[in-house]
Design a protein around this motif. Structure first.
Motif, PDB file in Angstrom:
ATOM      1  N   LEU A   2       0.813  -1.215   0.000  1.00  0.00           N
ATOM      2  CA  LEU A   2       0.000   0.000   0.000  1.00  0.00           C
ATOM      3  C   LEU A   2       0.850   1.270   0.000  1.00  0.00           C
ATOM      4  O   LEU A   2       0.419   2.318  -0.493  1.00  0.00           O
ATOM      5  CB  LEU A   2      -0.936  -0.011   1.212  1.00  0.00           C
ATOM      6  CG  LEU A   2      -2.201   0.855   1.131  1.00  0.00           C
ATOM      7  CD1 LEU A   2      -3.014   0.530  -0.114  1.00  0.00           C
ATOM      8  CD2 LEU A   2      -3.055   0.677   2.381  1.00  0.00           C
ATOM      9  N   PHE A   5       1.433   3.275  -3.131  1.00  0.00           N
ATOM     10  CA  PHE A   5       0.391   4.190  -3.605  1.00  0.00           C
ATOM     11  C   PHE A   5       0.366   5.474  -2.773  1.00  0.00           C
ATOM     12  O   PHE A   5      -0.644   6.172  -2.731  1.00  0.00           O
ATOM     13  CB  PHE A   5      -0.976   3.516  -3.554  1.00  0.00           C
ATOM     14  CG  PHE A   5      -1.144   2.409  -4.551  1.00  0.00           C
ATOM     15  CD1 PHE A   5      -1.577   2.668  -5.844  1.00  0.00           C
ATOM     16  CD2 PHE A   5      -0.860   1.091  -4.208  1.00  0.00           C
ATOM     17  CE1 PHE A   5      -1.724   1.646  -6.774  1.00  0.00           C
ATOM     18  CE2 PHE A   5      -1.000   0.053  -5.126  1.00  0.00           C
ATOM     19  CZ  PHE A   5      -1.430   0.339  -6.413  1.00  0.00           C
ATOM     20  N   LEU A   8      -1.009   8.859  -3.974  1.00  0.00           N
ATOM     21  CA  LEU A   8      -2.435   9.202  -3.982  1.00  0.00           C
ATOM     22  C   LEU A   8      -2.771  10.142  -2.837  1.00  0.00           C
ATOM     23  O   LEU A   8      -3.861  10.717  -2.796  1.00  0.00           O
ATOM     24  CB  LEU A   8      -3.288   7.936  -3.890  1.00  0.00           C
ATOM     25  CG  LEU A   8      -3.193   6.967  -5.076  1.00  0.00           C
ATOM     26  CD1 LEU A   8      -4.012   5.716  -4.796  1.00  0.00           C
ATOM     27  CD2 LEU A   8      -3.658   7.635  -6.367  1.00  0.00           C
ATOM     28  N   LYS A  12      -6.089   8.241  -0.471  1.00  0.00           N
ATOM     29  CA  LYS A  12      -5.837   6.871  -0.017  1.00  0.00           C
ATOM     30  C   LYS A  12      -6.129   6.744   1.469  1.00  0.00           C
ATOM     31  O   LYS A  12      -6.791   5.797   1.909  1.00  0.00           O
ATOM     32  CB  LYS A  12      -4.396   6.476  -0.313  1.00  0.00           C
ATOM     33  CG  LYS A  12      -4.074   5.020  -0.001  1.00  0.00           C
ATOM     34  CD  LYS A  12      -2.576   4.753   0.077  1.00  0.00           C
ATOM     35  CE  LYS A  12      -1.994   5.296   1.348  1.00  0.00           C
ATOM     36  NZ  LYS A  12      -0.607   4.854   1.596  1.00  0.00           N
ATOM     37  N   LEU A  16      -9.214   4.542   3.257  1.00  0.00           N
ATOM     38  CA  LEU A  16      -8.873   3.526   4.254  1.00  0.00           C
ATOM     39  C   LEU A  16      -9.618   3.786   5.561  1.00  0.00           C
ATOM     40  O   LEU A  16     -10.204   2.866   6.155  1.00  0.00           O
ATOM     41  CB  LEU A  16      -7.364   3.530   4.479  1.00  0.00           C
ATOM     42  CG  LEU A  16      -6.745   2.300   5.150  1.00  0.00           C
ATOM     43  CD1 LEU A  16      -7.053   1.030   4.371  1.00  0.00           C
ATOM     44  CD2 LEU A  16      -5.243   2.478   5.294  1.00  0.00           C
ATOM     45  N   ILE A  34     -13.201   3.455  -8.470  1.00  0.00           N
ATOM     46  CA  ILE A  34     -11.839   3.793  -8.891  1.00  0.00           C
ATOM     47  C   ILE A  34     -11.760   3.606 -10.402  1.00  0.00           C
ATOM     48  O   ILE A  34     -12.079   2.530 -10.906  1.00  0.00           O
ATOM     49  CB  ILE A  34     -10.794   2.898  -8.197  1.00  0.00           C
ATOM     50  CG1 ILE A  34     -10.898   3.028  -6.676  1.00  0.00           C
ATOM     51  CG2 ILE A  34      -9.384   3.254  -8.664  1.00  0.00           C
ATOM     52  CD1 ILE A  34      -9.986   2.089  -5.906  1.00  0.00           C
ATOM     53  N   LYS A  42      -5.387  -0.251 -10.475  1.00  0.00           N
ATOM     54  CA  LYS A  42      -6.677  -0.131  -9.789  1.00  0.00           C
ATOM     55  C   LYS A  42      -6.994  -1.391  -8.970  1.00  0.00           C
ATOM     56  O   LYS A  42      -7.377  -1.302  -7.803  1.00  0.00           O
ATOM     57  CB  LYS A  42      -7.789   0.108 -10.825  1.00  0.00           C
ATOM     58  CG  LYS A  42      -7.616   1.382 -11.632  1.00  0.00           C
ATOM     59  CD  LYS A  42      -8.779   1.631 -12.569  1.00  0.00           C
ATOM     60  CE  LYS A  42      -8.890   0.599 -13.674  1.00  0.00           C
ATOM     61  NZ  LYS A  42      -7.763   0.633 -14.614  1.00  0.00           N
ATOM     62  N   LEU A  45      -4.685  -1.750  -5.951  1.00  0.00           N
ATOM     63  CA  LEU A  45      -5.037  -0.829  -4.871  1.00  0.00           C
ATOM     64  C   LEU A  45      -6.239  -1.354  -4.088  1.00  0.00           C
ATOM     65  O   LEU A  45      -6.224  -1.356  -2.848  1.00  0.00           O
ATOM     66  CB  LEU A  45      -5.347   0.554  -5.440  1.00  0.00           C
ATOM     67  CG  LEU A  45      -5.889   1.586  -4.437  1.00  0.00           C
ATOM     68  CD1 LEU A  45      -4.882   1.844  -3.322  1.00  0.00           C
ATOM     69  CD2 LEU A  45      -6.247   2.891  -5.146  1.00  0.00           C
ATOM     70  N   LEU A  49      -6.155  -2.406  -0.118  1.00  0.00           N
ATOM     71  CA  LEU A  49      -6.999  -1.757   0.886  1.00  0.00           C
ATOM     72  C   LEU A  49      -7.652  -2.803   1.775  1.00  0.00           C
ATOM     73  O   LEU A  49      -7.704  -2.656   3.003  1.00  0.00           O
ATOM     74  CB  LEU A  49      -8.060  -0.883   0.209  1.00  0.00           C
ATOM     75  CG  LEU A  49      -7.591   0.427  -0.412  1.00  0.00           C
ATOM     76  CD1 LEU A  49      -8.703   1.073  -1.229  1.00  0.00           C
ATOM     77  CD2 LEU A  49      -7.107   1.406   0.659  1.00  0.00           C
TER      78      LEU A  49
END
Length: 222
Positions: A2, A5, A8, A12, A16, A34, A42, A45, A49
């Protein structure tokens, strides 16, 4: 992971936190959209998550046991079935390639538009949080878009991140100049980079310089 990313930023972290609180209080109607160009990460991610939240993740299938394509209507029915089966569990549903469900046009309604009341009911009352993935939001009815809690457009990898990825994939076969050169090409998504480097490594027999092999493959792909 994670942390890859991190570019973002706040989105992000907010997604979360929102998912975490949703699982804690069993919030209904949790939906995240997304979208972005193919190969931008995508699906990765969405999966990460779920992993960060320590919940199980399930994907709405696009083919049956025989490998045949499942229609958009059947995928929606499977989604509703999954909502019932997974209710009360710590699970996250991922619905990928949603264009066949949502994309309509001036001449033809989408499957979602043909079943608008049903679709609105799903988006407003689903018990299992969902992440919906699409390459584009073009043609999606605004009435559906406004029912998503978050809408995130996946950007191209920042130069620093793409350079790091290329260096990792190259395994020392590229100079820093070539790494920077390729990193500046926006069309080279993480998925394209990974695939082309795999092919380049497989055909690299020393007869041709490795950067030339990459240039040939990148040019043909793009």
């Amino acid at each position: 992971n994670l942390d890859d990313f991190a570019y973002l930023g706040e989105m992000k972290a907010m997604m979360l936190d929102y998912l975490q609180s949703s699982f804690a209080i069993h919030r209904k109607g949790v939906n995240i959209l997304i979208y972005g160009a193919p190969g931008t990460g995508k699906t990765e991610l969405a999966t990460l998550l779920a992993k960060a939240l320590s919940v199980s993740v399930h994907n709405i299938t696009y083919m049956d046991g025989d490998g045949d394509v499942i229609s958009a209507e059947d995928r929606l029915n499977k989604c509703r079935f999954a909502q019932k089966v997974l209710e009360g569990q710590s699970s996250l549903l991922i619905f990928d390639e949603i264009e066949d469900v949502f994309r309509g046009s001036f001449f033809e309604q989408s499957v979602a538009q043909q079943n608008k009341a049903w679709m609105n009911q799903l988006l407003e009352n689903n018990n299992v949080p969902m992440i919906w993935l699409s390459n584009s939001v073009f043609g999606i009815d605004p009435a559906f878009l406004r029912r998503f809690d978050f809408i995130l457009e996946m950007p191209d990898l920042p130069l620093k991140n793409k350079s790091a990825l290329i260096s990792q994939l190259a395994g020392g076969k590229l100079t820093a100049e070539y790494v920077q050169h390729f990193a500046k090409v926006r069309s080279l998504s993480p998925a394209i980079l990974t695939r082309v480097f795999n092919v380049a490594n497989a055909v690299d027999n020393g007869k041709k310089a490795f950067p030339e092999i990459l240039l040939t493959l990148f040019n043909e792909t793009l």
